[in-house]
Enzyme design. Structure first.
Site, PDB file in Angstrom:
ATOM      1  N   SER A 167      55.921 -20.377  29.472  1.00 34.28           N
ATOM      2  CA  SER A 167      56.247 -20.096  30.864  1.00 34.28           C
ATOM      3  C   SER A 167      57.654 -19.501  31.003  1.00 34.28           C
ATOM      4  O   SER A 167      57.955 -18.485  30.399  1.00 34.28           O
ATOM      5  CB  SER A 167      56.072 -21.378  31.688  1.00 34.28           C
ATOM      6  OG  SER A 167      56.103 -21.110  33.070  1.00 34.28           O
ATOM      7  N   ASP A 265      45.920 -17.564  35.958  1.00 30.26           N
ATOM      8  CA  ASP A 265      47.381 -17.652  35.943  1.00 30.26           C
ATOM      9  C   ASP A 265      47.946 -16.502  36.774  1.00 30.26           C
ATOM     10  O   ASP A 265      47.556 -15.346  36.589  1.00 30.26           O
ATOM     11  CB  ASP A 265      47.876 -17.549  34.499  1.00 30.26           C
ATOM     12  CG  ASP A 265      49.306 -18.015  34.322  1.00 30.26           C
ATOM     13  OD1 ASP A 265      50.139 -17.734  35.217  1.00 30.26           O
ATOM     14  OD2 ASP A 265      49.599 -18.648  33.303  1.00 30.26           O
ATOM     15  N   HIS A 295      47.760 -21.543  34.824  1.00 29.26           N
ATOM     16  CA  HIS A 295      49.069 -21.730  34.202  1.00 29.26           C
ATOM     17  C   HIS A 295      49.150 -23.141  33.613  1.00 29.26           C
ATOM     18  O   HIS A 295      48.583 -24.093  34.158  1.00 29.26           O
ATOM     19  CB  HIS A 295      50.146 -21.539  35.274  1.00 29.26           C
ATOM     20  CG  HIS A 295      51.506 -21.295  34.726  1.00 29.26           C
ATOM     21  ND1 HIS A 295      51.834 -20.177  33.999  1.00 29.26           N
ATOM     22  CD2 HIS A 295      52.653 -22.034  34.810  1.00 29.26           C
ATOM     23  CE1 HIS A 295      53.106 -20.230  33.656  1.00 29.26           C
ATOM     24  NE2 HIS A 295      53.630 -21.346  34.140  1.00 29.26           N
TER      25      HIS A 295
END
Length: 324
Positions: A167, A265, A295
């Site tokens: 991330s 995502d 995500h």
């Protein structure tokens, strides 16, 4: 390009259960409290035994830093025994640039050390909005420089040094890799980037499409970018690409990459585009795409979907270590 938004049943069930226990709705007005609660959960979690505890030792090291805090904390995961220099992964944790500590990835990082016999060094960088860009990047790069300079002391083969993250950590890893290239810094051999946070502009189709899944949606992403960029938020085309790697026009000369992202995502499209830009620049790039997952889908660690993904990621890293 159109993608199915049908969730993967196995992963959705596990993530729904996790989200019932832990809210991912970050309160920007009370970040200190949110961080304290998050860190408490993380540190409680790492007290639970793992299959790798006898094979891996974890230590903390404070290194000097040229900022008011005076130091950067590195968390070092090493094989219990090192008889010759081993490869290393320099790791940057996620958290949207506003929360997070290295320990939140401890289970995965221990598995990497145990499986590949490498060292992992995870950096604890300064967070926004208290410390906007370039504070986090400076800490990440300074930590990388220190690891390369102290490779012998750490039992590391400096010629086999990779970088990775999840991330925001993956976004910082991409930025750190660009910085290392431009400054003739440590010669990295591999980038391991899971659902990287790369583009502050929020202009892709998926950034408009993913708005209410509850893990990392459009609104919170924009607020996190604004926190990180501070006064640079209005810079537009003048924004340095170290702040948001998606705006970089030249990705040549970067190390081979493994990138992963899911169809649910909001970073889906910017990540696919970045992978394509790497390929177009002649960078060997493996894009791992998983349908039906959002995500942070690897939080569902016991699902077959995640096990398969983690195996592919570790194999890519292992191949980089083996053939360099």
């Amino acid at each position: 390009m159109k993608f199915s938004l049908e969730p993967h049943v196995e992963v959705k069930a596990v993530l729904d259960d996790i989200m019932r226990q832990q809210s991912f709705d970050i309160d920007f007005d009370n970040l200190d409290t949110f961080r304290a609660n998050w860190n408490q959960l993380v540190l409680a979690g790492i007290q639970q035994p793992t299959p790798y505890d006898e094979q891996v030792r974890a230590t903390d090291r404070l290194i000097p830093a040229d900022h008011p805090g005076g130091h950067i904390r590195l968390r070092i995961y090493s094989p219990a025994t090192i008889t010759e220099p081993v490869p290393a992964l320099y790791w940057i944790h996620g958290g949207g640039l506003i929360i997070g500590i290295p320990e939140q990835d401890e289970g995965f990082l221990k598995s990497v050390v145990a499986t590949l016999g490498c060292v992992v060094v995870a950096v604890d960088y300064r967070l926004a909005p208290e410390h906007p860009y370039p504070a986090a990047l400076e800490d990440c790069y300074d930590g990388l420089l220190w690891v390369a300079a102290h490779a012998k002391e750490l039992g590391i083969d400096a010629a086999r040094l990779a970088i990775g993250g999840n991330s925001a950590g993956a976004g910082l890893a991409a930025a750190t890799t660009l910085l290392a290239r431009d400054k003739n810094g440590p010669a990295l051999i591999h980038q391991s980037l899971a659902y990287p946070m790369l583009d502050y502009r929020s202009i892709t189709h998926s950034s408009y499409e993913i708005t209410d899944l509850g893990i990392w949606d459009r609104d919170i992403n924009q607020r996190a970018w604004n926190a990180y960029l501070g006064s640079l938020s209005a810079a537009g085309a003048g924004l340095p690409y170290y702040a948001a790697p998606a705006v970089a026009s030249d990705l040549s000369g970067l190390p081979p990459a493994f990138m992963a992202v899911g169809s649910l995502d909001l970073f889906r499209d910017e990540d696919i585009q970045y992978a394509q830009q790497l390929m177009a620049a002649g960078v060997s790039t493996e894009l791992y795409f998983q349908a039906g997952v959002p995500h942070c889908f690897d939080l569902a660690a016991e699902t077959n979907v995640v096990k398969k993904y983690l195996q592919a990621r570790i194999q890519a890293l292992g191949a980089a270590f083996m053939y360099n």
